[in-house]
Scaffold this motif. Structure first.
Motif: not given
Ligand code: GLU
Length: 298
Positions: A126-133
């Motif tokens: 998700t966009a959120r997982e990507t930005s966490e990564n």
């Protein structure tokens, strides 16, 4: 026709490597093809002295190659261009999985998938997982989107083989191009039409053919040859004893003795001098090669 010999300079050759080298040479020379030499030296275990050891031992058993010697470490720009091309086409994604996560998330064993095939986990972030990564500070690897395509190969030695393609790595987190990417770019750029190599690499071949296809390039033909085994059935390795050319010479054998031993293992006749190897190449018939692995008796 153009063949190639593409060792990684991470050690001295043992008799198994020399046997595969001899086969690559015989396939090429029997068809009056050129044989190119490419060092696959993108690996961290490369050592400067092994380049020369490998070239020396190849020549000491009577083999030769054509033209300049290629080093992958000097061709990084070609790999980068291909990676950018695939990125531009939207055929890639970033993957932050650690080795451990990859091990744990590999797809269930499947007849057509290579061992350790990637599950595609990071393709669906998700966009959120990507930005966490992104914030984690870890450098992502770049993977190709494969769609699990099934690829058929007509191998000159092993016959028909089918394998699926996973989302394999194109570029590692440390920005080193992957083996599969570099091999495909090089085989295409160097005009290689026939690949002869150990059958341990057969499972990677569908990935390579898939990549040739994506890049609009023609794949070569393949001949995968059985590796050499020890008496206990393991793949021959340096720790198994007197297995390098230097080891055999130290036991009192000559270069010709070692070559004849390799020829016998391929059910080819022995020769009186290295110069006769050309005649062996002229008479060489790949169809008559033994199909079972050679067990090396020390
Ligand atoms: N560099 C690989 C090796 O030494 C061979 C790769 C290839 O022939 O495609 O095992």
């Amino acid at each position: 026709m153009t063949g190639r010999w593409a060792p990684s300079p991470t050690g001295e050759f043992h008799v198994g490597n020399l046997r595969t080298a001899l086969l690559a040479w015989l396939f090429a020379r029997s068809g009056s093809a050129e044989l190119l030499w490419r060092f696959e030296d993108l690996d961290g275990a490369v050592r400067e002295d092994f380049y020369n050891y490998q070239l020396r031992d190849f020549q000491r058993i009577g083999l030769d190659w054509d033209g300049e010697i290629f080093r992958q470490s000097e061709r990084l720009h070609l790999y980068r261009d291909a990676i950018e091309d695939l990125q531009r086409q939207g055929l890639t994604y970033r993957c932050w999985c650690t080795r451990r996560e990859i091990r744990e998330a590999t797809v269930a064993p499947h007849a057509h998938l290579p061992e350790g095939a990637y599950s595609g986990k990071c393709r669906q972030l998700t966009a959120r997982e990507t930005s966490e990564n992104e914030r984690s500070g870890r450098n992502p690897a770049l993977r190709v989107i494969s769609g699990g395509q099934l690829i058929k190969i007509d191998d000159r030695q092993l016959g028909n083989f089918e394998g699926s393609v996973d989302d394999f790595v194109l570029c590692r987190g440390d920005l080193t191009p992957s083996y599969n990417l570099a091999v495909v770019i090089d085989d295409a750029d160097m005009g290689v039409t026939e690949v002869v190599r150990g059958d341990d690499l057969l499972p990677t071949t569908p990935r390579q053919i898939y990549l040739f296809d994506l890049l609009g390039l023609n794949p070569p033909s393949y001949a995968h040859v059985p590796l050499v085994l020890t008496q206990s059935g393991d793949r021959l390795a340096k720790r198994d004893g007197a297995v390098t050319l230097d080891d055999r010479l130290a036991l009192g054998e000559s270069e010709l003795d070692v070559l004849n031993h390799l020829l016998s293992s391929l059910q080819l006749r022995n020769i009186e001098s290295l110069g006769e190897l050309d005649q062996i190449a002229r008479d060489f018939d790949p169809g008559a090669l033994p199909t079972s692995p050679w067990v090396f008796g020390l």
